[in-house]
Design a protein around this motif. Structure first.
Motif, PDB file in Angstrom:
ATOM      1  N   ASP A 176      69.266  10.629  42.201  1.00 14.36           N
ATOM      2  CA  ASP A 176      69.909  11.372  43.289  1.00 14.36           C
ATOM      3  C   ASP A 176      69.029  12.389  44.000  1.00 14.36           C
ATOM      4  O   ASP A 176      69.298  12.719  45.154  1.00 14.36           O
TER       5      ASP A 176
ATOM      6  N   THR B  23      65.597  17.477  34.398  1.00 14.40           N
ATOM      7  CA  THR B  23      64.595  18.134  35.243  1.00 14.40           C
ATOM      8  C   THR B  23      64.252  17.282  36.466  1.00 14.40           C
ATOM      9  O   THR B  23      64.419  16.057  36.453  1.00 14.40           O
TER      10      THR B  23
ATOM     11  N   PRO C  75      55.316  11.638  28.208  1.00  9.75           N
ATOM     12  CA  PRO C  75      55.952  12.952  28.365  1.00  9.75           C
ATOM     13  C   PRO C  75      57.452  12.892  28.083  1.00  9.75           C
ATOM     14  O   PRO C  75      58.120  11.925  28.441  1.00  9.75           O
TER      15      PRO C  75
ATOM     16  N   THR D 294      66.974  13.609  28.926  1.00 14.82           N
ATOM     17  CA  THR D 294      68.293  13.055  29.267  1.00 14.82           C
ATOM     18  C   THR D 294      68.241  11.584  29.677  1.00 14.82           C
ATOM     19  O   THR D 294      69.261  10.901  29.614  1.00 14.82           O
ATOM     20  N   ASP D 295      67.084  11.111  30.079  1.00 14.92           N
ATOM     21  CA  ASP D 295      66.915   9.661  30.265  1.00 14.92           C
ATOM     22  C   ASP D 295      66.392   9.023  28.985  1.00 14.92           C
ATOM     23  O   ASP D 295      66.885   7.975  28.551  1.00 14.92           O
TER      24      ASP D 295
ATOM     25  N   TYR E 227      68.395  21.058  37.159  1.00 10.60           N
ATOM     26  CA  TYR E 227      69.392  21.007  38.242  1.00 10.60           C
ATOM     27  C   TYR E 227      70.144  22.332  38.357  1.00 10.60           C
ATOM     28  O   TYR E 227      70.511  22.749  39.447  1.00 10.60           O
TER      29      TYR E 227
ATOM     30  N   GLY F 191      63.419  17.013  29.649  1.00 14.52           N
ATOM     31  CA  GLY F 191      64.761  17.325  29.153  1.00 14.52           C
ATOM     32  C   GLY F 191      65.280  16.268  28.188  1.00 14.52           C
ATOM     33  O   GLY F 191      66.208  16.509  27.416  1.00 14.52           O
TER      34      GLY F 191
HETATM   35  C1  LIG Z   1      75.329  11.438  31.181  1.00 11.86           C
HETATM   36  C2  LIG Z   1      74.173  11.321  32.160  1.00 11.86           C
HETATM   37  C3  LIG Z   1      74.426  11.462  33.514  1.00 11.86           C
HETATM   38  C4  LIG Z   1      73.368  11.355  34.438  1.00 11.86           C
HETATM   39  N1  LIG Z   1      73.671  11.480  35.759  1.00 11.86           N
HETATM   40  C5  LIG Z   1      72.680  11.351  36.661  1.00 11.86           C
HETATM   41  C6  LIG Z   1      72.967  11.451  38.051  1.00 11.86           C
HETATM   42  O1  LIG Z   1      74.108  11.667  38.470  1.00 11.86           O
HETATM   43  N2  LIG Z   1      71.934  11.315  38.920  1.00 11.86           N
HETATM   44  C7  LIG Z   1      70.655  11.090  38.504  1.00 11.86           C
HETATM   45  O2  LIG Z   1      69.749  10.970  39.344  1.00 11.86           O
HETATM   46  N3  LIG Z   1      70.353  11.000  37.179  1.00 11.86           N
HETATM   47  C8  LIG Z   1      71.323  11.119  36.260  1.00 11.86           C
HETATM   48  N4  LIG Z   1      71.033  11.011  34.931  1.00 11.86           N
HETATM   49  C9  LIG Z   1      69.655  10.741  34.516  1.00 11.86           C
HETATM   50  C10 LIG Z   1      68.819  11.973  34.084  1.00 11.86           C
HETATM   51  O3  LIG Z   1      69.635  13.043  33.700  1.00 11.86           O
HETATM   52  C11 LIG Z   1      67.876  12.428  35.221  1.00 11.86           C
HETATM   53  O4  LIG Z   1      67.058  11.370  35.647  1.00 11.86           O
HETATM   54  C12 LIG Z   1      67.019  13.620  34.774  1.00 11.86           C
HETATM   55  O5  LIG Z   1      66.486  14.254  35.908  1.00 11.86           O
HETATM   56  C13 LIG Z   1      65.884  13.220  33.853  1.00 11.86           C
HETATM   57  O6  LIG Z   1      65.137  14.394  33.556  1.00 11.86           O
HETATM   58  P1  LIG Z   1      64.670  14.686  32.072  1.00 11.86           P
HETATM   59  O7  LIG Z   1      63.863  15.923  32.127  1.00 11.86           O
HETATM   60  O8  LIG Z   1      65.802  14.691  31.139  1.00 11.86           O
HETATM   61  O9  LIG Z   1      63.737  13.404  31.816  1.00 11.86           O
HETATM   62  P2  LIG Z   1      63.255  12.749  30.432  1.00 11.86           P
HETATM   63  O10 LIG Z   1      64.337  11.954  29.838  1.00 11.86           O
HETATM   64  O11 LIG Z   1      62.576  13.759  29.575  1.00 11.86           O
HETATM   65  O12 LIG Z   1      62.114  11.768  31.026  1.00 11.86           O
HETATM   66  C14 LIG Z   1      62.479  10.737  31.923  1.00 11.86           C
HETATM   67  C15 LIG Z   1      61.204   9.942  32.290  1.00 11.86           C
HETATM   68  O13 LIG Z   1      60.331  10.738  33.064  1.00 11.86           O
HETATM   69  C16 LIG Z   1      59.087  10.939  32.383  1.00 11.86           C
HETATM   70  N5  LIG Z   1      58.744  12.339  32.607  1.00 11.86           N
HETATM   71  C17 LIG Z   1      59.527  13.417  32.371  1.00 11.86           C
HETATM   72  N6  LIG Z   1      58.909  14.541  32.806  1.00 11.86           N
HETATM   73  C18 LIG Z   1      57.722  14.153  33.295  1.00 11.86           C
HETATM   74  C19 LIG Z   1      56.626  14.856  33.886  1.00 11.86           C
HETATM   75  N7  LIG Z   1      56.649  16.183  34.083  1.00 11.86           N
HETATM   76  N8  LIG Z   1      55.542  14.150  34.280  1.00 11.86           N
HETATM   77  C20 LIG Z   1      55.520  12.806  34.129  1.00 11.86           C
HETATM   78  N9  LIG Z   1      56.527  12.086  33.583  1.00 11.86           N
HETATM   79  C21 LIG Z   1      57.615  12.753  33.174  1.00 11.86           C
HETATM   80  C22 LIG Z   1      59.338  10.590  30.924  1.00 11.86           C
HETATM   81  O14 LIG Z   1      58.170  10.126  30.274  1.00 11.86           O
HETATM   82  C23 LIG Z   1      60.386   9.502  31.067  1.00 11.86           C
HETATM   83  O15 LIG Z   1      59.764   8.278  31.386  1.00 11.86           O
HETATM   84  C24 LIG Z   1      72.057  11.115  33.975  1.00 11.86           C
HETATM   85  C25 LIG Z   1      71.803  10.999  32.590  1.00 11.86           C
HETATM   86  C26 LIG Z   1      72.846  11.096  31.697  1.00 11.86           C
HETATM   87  C27 LIG Z   1      72.566  10.972  30.222  1.00 11.86           C
END
Ligand SMILES: Cc1cc2nc3c(=O)[nH]c(=O)nc-3n(C[C@H](O)[C@H](O)[C@H](O)COP(=O)(O)OP(=O)(O)OC[C@H]3O[C@@H](n4cnc5c(N)ncnc54)[C@H](O)[C@@H]3O)c2cc1C
Length: 295
Positions: free
Chosen positions: A126, A113, A32, A37-38, A80, A35
């Protein structure tokens, strides 16, 4: 960092059902992407293995916030920014709102997300400490159906979870509490913004008729997963007055409930010290509360 774009295939489904059907047809082959962002950070660092990704981001049915008299249910794509803007979350789940406010900067808050934060399974994330304190439940969904389970226990080891390869995190449910609740959320990182936590603390306490009826404490950054601290919770919850709380706090070390390590962000020693200090801040919040029953 250079990477071979041809090694990555992004498939965009029309519905959650379609996404799950694809994942059922090839278990473990589709990862999956919410967003991103990871995942995009891993890609840019050359650490994202090639393969197929299922693009959940356009699936609006996963970006809902439903409020009933008993619970608030958030779709996994809740960002968020969505969390911060929601009045019931502001009122009743302020630690989750604070975690959202302290996550990344505006761009990350608009795109990152809750489902991604949980799915990424970082022990330093967090939102998980707040979700643990609020007794969150997760809905995991596959083509075969859905199952609800407590968030507590979902992370089984470092970056390990109970999620099956054909499942997604679909929703999170937060039970509502009508009575009085005190909340204390603290993130300690190298600076105020755009920083990953060294230690993250969430604590809440429920009161009835001026007495503590339950205490919940969760920590991030101090063990291979986020952890609840039942030993400390139990000691503090037994206090019947501010004086008794002081006495309980003197015995309520977190030390046996943590297993911090030295890494690039901090040292185990620093993390232990900070976690105990944050516990002290939480105890101060409880002690200074004006609503204790008079003996
Ligand atoms: C500049 C920067 C700053 C950040 N600061 C913070 C911070 O302060 N605190 C913090 O906690 N994080 C931080 N992050 C990390 C990130 O933003 C968070 O973890 C965010 O919530 C990830 O969500 P996403 O939707 O972008 O995940 P994605 O990157 O899309 O996915 C992340 C992982 O989760 C899995 N996944 C995603 N959605 C699902 C779903 N619905 N079901 C099953 N698996 C899923 C994906 O396969 C992947 O393994 C930061 C990242 C960046 C780039």
């Amino acid at each position: 960092m250079r990477f071979d774009v041809a090694a990555y295939k992004l498939r965009t489904p029309q519905s959650v059902q379609e996404a799950l059907a694809w994942m059922a047809a090839e278990p473990g082959a589709l990862r999956p992407l919410a967003g991103g962002t990871d995942l995009m950070v891993l890609l840019a660092a050359g650490k994202l293995p090639g393969g197929q990704f299922v693009n959940l981001w356009p699936l609006r049915e996963l970006r809902t916030i439903e409020v009933t008299s008993d619970s608030v249910t958030l779709g996994a794509l809740t960002t968020y920014s969505d969390v911060q803007a929601h009045p019931v979350l502001q009122q009743e789940f302020p630690m989750l709102v604070e975690a959202a406010r302290q996550t990344g900067g505006w761009a990350i808050q608009n795109r990152g997300t809750l489902g991604g934060n949980i799915g990424n399974a970082s022990p330093a994330a967090d939102s998980p400490p707040a979700l643990l304190c609020y007794d969150a439940e997760l809905e995991l969904r596959s083509a075969q159906g859905s199952r609800w389970l407590p968030y507590h226990g979902f992370h089984t080891g470092y970056r390990q979870t109970l999620l099956r390869p054909d499942e997604i995190i679909a929703r999170l449910r937060l039970p509502r509490r009508r009575g009085q609740r005190l909340h204390c959320y603290r993130k300690v990182g190298p600076r105020q913004a755009q920083a990953i936590s060294k230690v993250c603390f969430a604590g809440c306490a429920d009161l009835e008729d001026g007495r503590l009826v339950s205490v919940r404490i969760a920590l991030g950054g101090v063990a291979p997963t986020v952890v609840r601290c039942p030993e400390t919770e139990h000691i503090l919850a037994a206090a019947t007055s501010p004086a008794a709380l002081d006495e309980a706090a003197a015995r309520a070390s977190l030390s046996r409930q943590m297993a911090p390590i030295d890494d690039i962000r901090s040292t185990a020693r620093y993390r232990r010290r900070v976690a105990e200090n944050l516990l002290g801040q939480f105890v101060a919040v409880l002690r200074l509360h004006p609503g204790w029953a008079t003996p």
